[in-house]
Each structure stands twice: as C-alpha cells, then as structure tokens.
Design a protein around this motif. Sequence first.
Motif, PDB file in Angstrom:
ATOM      1  N   VAL A 183       0.763  -1.018  -0.061  1.00  0.00           N
ATOM      2  CA  VAL A 183      -0.107   0.038   0.048  1.00  0.00           C
ATOM      3  C   VAL A 183       0.734   1.239  -0.112  1.00  0.00           C
ATOM      4  O   VAL A 183       1.725   1.270   0.898  1.00  0.00           O
ATOM      5  N   MET A 184       0.566   1.991  -1.011  1.00  0.00           N
ATOM      6  CA  MET A 184       1.531   3.009  -1.192  1.00  0.00           C
ATOM      7  C   MET A 184       0.653   4.361  -1.150  1.00  0.00           C
ATOM      8  O   MET A 184      -0.301   4.617  -1.788  1.00  0.00           O
ATOM      9  N   PHE A 185       0.949   5.610  -0.485  1.00  0.00           N
ATOM     10  CA  PHE A 185       0.114   6.621  -0.452  1.00  0.00           C
ATOM     11  C   PHE A 185       0.889   7.956  -0.868  1.00  0.00           C
ATOM     12  O   PHE A 185       2.032   7.878  -0.949  1.00  0.00           O
ATOM     13  N   VAL A 186      -0.015   8.378  -1.991  1.00  0.00           N
ATOM     14  CA  VAL A 186       0.581   9.560  -2.412  1.00  0.00           C
ATOM     15  C   VAL A 186       0.979  10.690  -1.772  1.00  0.00           C
ATOM     16  O   VAL A 186       0.437  10.903  -0.529  1.00  0.00           O
ATOM     17  N   GLN A 187       2.184  11.233  -1.830  1.00  0.00           N
ATOM     18  CA  GLN A 187       2.587  12.305  -0.796  1.00  0.00           C
ATOM     19  C   GLN A 187       1.973  13.679  -0.702  1.00  0.00           C
ATOM     20  O   GLN A 187       1.329  14.081  -1.717  1.00  0.00           O
ATOM     21  N   ILE A 188       1.933  14.149   0.265  1.00  0.00           N
ATOM     22  CA  ILE A 188       1.270  15.427   0.531  1.00  0.00           C
ATOM     23  C   ILE A 188       2.447  16.311   0.205  1.00  0.00           C
ATOM     24  O   ILE A 188       3.384  16.480   0.605  1.00  0.00           O
ATOM     25  N   THR A 189       2.121  16.833  -0.999  1.00  0.00           N
ATOM     26  CA  THR A 189       3.473  17.551  -1.692  1.00  0.00           C
ATOM     27  C   THR A 189       2.794  18.670  -2.621  1.00  0.00           C
ATOM     28  O   THR A 189       1.567  18.799  -2.882  1.00  0.00           O
ATOM     29  N   PRO A 190       3.568  19.796  -2.332  1.00  0.00           N
ATOM     30  CA  PRO A 190       3.102  21.147  -3.071  1.00  0.00           C
ATOM     31  C   PRO A 190       3.128  20.930  -4.549  1.00  0.00           C
ATOM     32  O   PRO A 190       2.798  21.920  -5.499  1.00  0.00           O
ATOM     33  N   TYR A 191       3.731  19.811  -5.112  1.00  0.00           N
ATOM     34  CA  TYR A 191       4.207  19.539  -6.615  1.00  0.00           C
ATOM     35  C   TYR A 191       3.143  19.164  -7.459  1.00  0.00           C
ATOM     36  O   TYR A 191       3.100  19.052  -8.483  1.00  0.00           O
ATOM     37  N   LEU A 192       1.832  18.456  -6.775  1.00  0.00           N
ATOM     38  CA  LEU A 192       0.676  18.145  -7.649  1.00  0.00           C
ATOM     39  C   LEU A 192       0.302  18.974  -8.460  1.00  0.00           C
ATOM     40  O   LEU A 192      -0.015  20.230  -8.263  1.00  0.00           O
ATOM     41  N   GLY A 193       0.284  18.445  -9.936  1.00  0.00           N
ATOM     42  CA  GLY A 193      -0.041  19.466 -10.913  1.00  0.00           C
ATOM     43  C   GLY A 193       0.818  20.196 -11.693  1.00  0.00           C
ATOM     44  O   GLY A 193       0.466  20.692 -12.611  1.00  0.00           O
ATOM     45  N   ILE A 194       2.178  20.232 -11.261  1.00  0.00           N
ATOM     46  CA  ILE A 194       3.314  20.807 -11.861  1.00  0.00           C
ATOM     47  C   ILE A 194       3.429  20.079 -13.082  1.00  0.00           C
ATOM     48  O   ILE A 194       3.822  18.806 -12.718  1.00  0.00           O
ATOM     49  N   THR A 195       3.911  20.464 -13.972  1.00  0.00           N
ATOM     50  CA  THR A 195       4.658  19.783 -15.225  1.00  0.00           C
ATOM     51  C   THR A 195       6.272  19.988 -14.839  1.00  0.00           C
ATOM     52  O   THR A 195       6.558  21.276 -15.133  1.00  0.00           O
ATOM     53  N   LEU A 196       6.854  18.974 -14.969  1.00  0.00           N
ATOM     54  CA  LEU A 196       8.290  18.966 -14.938  1.00  0.00           C
ATOM     55  C   LEU A 196       8.901  18.348 -16.152  1.00  0.00           C
ATOM     56  O   LEU A 196       8.245  17.562 -16.831  1.00  0.00           O
ATOM     57  N   GLN A 197      10.086  18.441 -16.472  1.00  0.00           N
ATOM     58  CA  GLN A 197      10.955  18.106 -17.419  1.00  0.00           C
ATOM     59  C   GLN A 197      11.938  17.062 -16.884  1.00  0.00           C
ATOM     60  O   GLN A 197      12.703  17.485 -15.962  1.00  0.00           O
ATOM     61  N   GLY A 198      12.012  15.963 -17.480  1.00  0.00           N
ATOM     62  CA  GLY A 198      12.861  14.764 -17.219  1.00  0.00           C
ATOM     63  C   GLY A 198      12.414  13.748 -16.407  1.00  0.00           C
ATOM     64  O   GLY A 198      11.696  13.780 -15.401  1.00  0.00           O
ATOM     65  N   VAL A 199      12.100  12.634 -17.217  1.00  0.00           N
ATOM     66  CA  VAL A 199      11.597  11.251 -16.865  1.00  0.00           C
ATOM     67  C   VAL A 199      12.537  10.201 -16.664  1.00  0.00           C
ATOM     68  O   VAL A 199      13.488   9.960 -17.447  1.00  0.00           O
TER      69      VAL A 199
END
Length: 476
Positions: free
Chosen positions: A423-439
């Motif tokens: 069971v993994m929980f999504v982090q409480i993170t301020p980055y949700l919804g941000i588009t980033l470069q580098g996969v």
Amino acid sequence: MELGSVVSAVRSKRVLIGNDVRPAVVIIKDGKIHQILSESNFSVGVGCEVLDVGDSVVMPGIVDSHVHVNEPGRTSWEGFWTATKAAAAGGVTTIVDMPLNSIPPTTTLGNFHEKLREATGKCFVDTAFWGGVIPGNQVELQPMIHAGVAGFKCFLIHSGVEEFPHVTNCDLHAAMKQLQGTGSVLLFHAELDVQQTTEESGDPSQYSTFLESRPDVMEVEAIRTVTELCLQYQVRCHIVHLSSAKPLKLIQKARQAGAPLTVETTHHYLSLCAENIPAGATQFKCCPPIRGSNNQEQLWSALKAGQIDMVVSDHSPCTPDLKKLDTGDFSQAWGGISSLQFGLPLFWSSAKKRGFQLSDVVRLLSRKTAQLCGLDNQKGSLGPGYDADLVIWDPEREFEVSIRNSRGEHTSQKQAQIFDDVVMFVQITPYLGITLQGVVYATILRGRLVYKEGSFCPEPLGKHLLIPQRKNQAQL
C-alpha cells in the motif's frame, strides 16, 4: 531485461563522462564500473547482459544526503520500504537518513544499532546514516563515528520533536571538542530565535503570516554562530537547507578565512516562491520557509557561482492530519515537504532555463553530496572503480506530477493505491499538478536493475553504508 537482474553493460548515445555527453558503453563487473568504452571498441561477449537505452541519458545515480525516513517509531509518516522505493523511482541510488523524527533518534550508539536493525531488509537503494548532537550526548559521538555514521546534525532552534532538543552554545563547544581531528562533519539547522520587535499577528491561514514569523535574520544570526565555531575549531561544518540568500556573504567571508564550511539548498527553495502560495496551502510549509522570488534568483546565482555546494530534497513527510489541511493553519501544521522522487526533474526543469548543464546536475546532486558524507570514493561519479549506480533518464520528456506517478507515504488514505503488493500513499506534496521536464526510465544499483518504467525489483537490494573513518583521526 528482468528487474533485479545483473547488468553487464549499459549502452547509450548519451553517456555523461566528465563534462562531456557522448556515445559509450559502461562495462560493469562485480557491481562496479569496470571501464567505459566507445561503441567502436565494444563487442558483446558470451552471457553479457547489455541494456541498450538508445539516446536516454546515462549518468551517476543521485546521492540525496538529506532524507527523513522516520523509522523506527514514526513509520506511519514514512518507512524505509516506501522511502527507498520512491528514491529508486527518482534515480536516487543513495540516501542518507537524518537522525530525528524516528523514535528513538540516532543520538547514541545503541540507538544507531536499533536504526540499523530496523532498516535491514527494507532498503531498495543504498542507505547511510547521520547521527545527532543533542544536549549531553557528547560522549556518544566518537563511538558513533567508529560505528560508521556519516557525521552529525544539530538544531539551534526547536526541532519540532521533543526527543531531539536543540543545543546551546555550551553543548556546541563540547561537541566540537569531541569532533576535532576526527574528520567528521557537523550539520546545522541554522535558525536562531531572535527578539521580535513586534508581536506576531495576522491570519494564520495566510502564508505571509508564517513567513514573517521566520525572518531572514534568524538564518543570518545562526550562520554567524556556525562560522565562528567552524573557524575556532577547524571542524568540518555544513549548513543544511539554506533558504535565505542574505547569509551568503558571511559564508564566503568565513571560507576565505579558512573555515571548512559547506552549504546546501533544496529543491523547494529553488522551485517554489512565497508569492505563489495560496491561503491555507499548508503542504507548502517547511522550516526555514520558502521565501520570495527575488531571494530565489539570488540562490540560483549563488549556486552557479559555486557559493552553494549542493542541492538536496530534505524529504520530510508526515501523516495528513499533521498538515492541518482542514484548517489551513500554517502556525499549527507540520513543517516538511515530500519530494524524494522528484528531485531530478524539479532541479533540471528550473536549472536548464538558467544555463546549467547535465554535468552541473551530477556535480550538485551526486558528486558533492557524496563528498559531504564521505562516500566520494565509491558514489556520485561515473568512472572505473566506482559503484555501478546509474540513472537512465530522458531530460527532454515532460510529465505532470499526479497521484498516479507518486511514490512514498501519504496525501490521503482515500487515495491509497496498490503498487507491487504494497500500500503506497501519494505524498502530501506542493508539486501535484506541476509539469516537470525529465523522466526517469530506469535505475541501476551496483549493477542490478532495481527500477524500470514504474516497476520495482521484487526484493530490496540496498545495503547499509557504514562510513570508514577519515584519515585525520589521530586524536581519536
């Protein structure tokens, strides 16, 4: 190639060798980089497992020297199993665990041994450990150095947890005397309580209210204390998570005077700014705080000029209730940001716009961090004799940070998903919804494929890294 399998060679059109990116084949033998060949000089041998990654970038795995795992004692916040999986998914092949937020904290030799026992069999990447300096534990420092801690961390202000109290000047002098001649390093959470000229007031759900409660002068005065101690004792000192650009002149002056002083900043200070934090968005709270955009640009300039040595995550997760998302009260919310998995794309997305190169990524996220914690003879570089820790990634490809691509503990148990029977929980993170470069496409740990395209090795292959004593240990 199956996850967990031994990789004999990695071939790519873009291998980062020194400051150059060129076609090459990285030959791996017994978990180490054996040699790096041009394609014309490479021929596939019998039984040679070659991973051909096309034009994906191949570079040293990231060494994140500032991670709060919180196990034992607060595994509801995060544990080694989920934290190190998140690391592997982000191309991080080595983490260094902070001494606080676990119960007991890593402040005695016995507690360090308990930490090692708890981490055994749970790490998907290699893990080293910081010890802690708290009032009255100076007699524990040298035994912990002998046992293999990477160094020590202390707070000059309340740490946020009762079992890791902050130190006084008297405690610092006692600790410095124990560390002299050991080659070890003392890390400082560099904020000091200063006399406020006005009483705190304002709406606690407004970020500006919280920011005003942690002014730059708190970092300036703390760092003034650190530089004086560093010069007096000539013990290696390190400023963790620098958020303010104002103390940089103090740091430079101390270095010019001969202080063995280094400094880090974090992905959130380089990627987020105060002006864009909404009211009640307590997922943005951390200490020291995220400051304004002008300050952020000064941090980037200092990074480019070499005044800031490295960039880390300061990954510090917690349970949803501690973030006070229901009230949005910054004064009561836990201060910490989850970002372990996203450090590489967070840094690259902003750094490339400012003229940084892939070689700078390795220097700031791998080589310098390995050097800080005494791992630079085996981690953080791509060359013969180093551990075959590799991150394989596409620096051009974009993605949006979402629930689906997050690993680690927590945003909400309602958003729990099953990944690899855990069971993994999504982090409480301020980055949700941000588009980033580098996969990140794949992660290799000491020649073993531990992560590939969203899937993990079925068993944790990470090792405990006990740091050998430095050369200048004659006084021990």
